[in-house]
Design an enzyme around this catalytic site. Structure first.
Site: not given
Length: 130
Positions: A7, A63, A74, A77, A89, A107, A115
């Site tokens: 992540r 890409r 994609c 959120e 993210r 992050y 986080r």
């Protein structure tokens, strides 16, 4: 070979095409580097962006890095009151021999606030929380 998920997140200063592409490229490279992954290890990548980002698809950055044979997706959120704005993210699925406890999540910038539990575990890096 084991499949692992990595992540990452980054907060943009503004919704501008160039900033989106540069930020996502930086985050993506950091995620791969932190986990010793190459493009051949990748299975799929999911990008999400908050509702206030709409200048370009985050996957365009991948890409442009040469990721042409990996499925990319994609999504938007969830719009949650009080959520951090202008955040992209990334969730990478990769073939990797590292145990789960050795996977480094990245992050960057303001997204490190997402986080804070990792920062408390001694996983803060120069570029952000890992």
């Amino acid at each position: 070979m084991t499949v692992r998920a990595v992540r990452g997140a980054i907060q943009l200063d503004q919704d501008e095409r160039g900033e989106m592409l540069d930020s996502v490229k930086t985050l993506f490279k950091e995620m791969l580097d932190a986990n010793g992954l190459g493009q051949d290890d990748l299975i799929s990548v999911i990008f999400t962006a908050t509702q206030d980002l709409h200048s370009v698809f985050p996957a365009v950055a991948a890409r442009e890095l040469g990721l042409t044979d990996v499925p990319l997706m994609c999504a938007q959120e969830l719009s949650i009151e009080g959520a951090l704005p202008r955040v992209v993210r990334i969730l990478v699925h990769a073939e990797c021999e590292r145990p789960k406890c050795e996977i480094r999540h990245v992050y960057l910038g303001g997204a490190a606030a997402l986080r804070t539990d990792l920062a408390g575990a001694g996983l803060a890096g120069a570029g952000g929380v890992r």
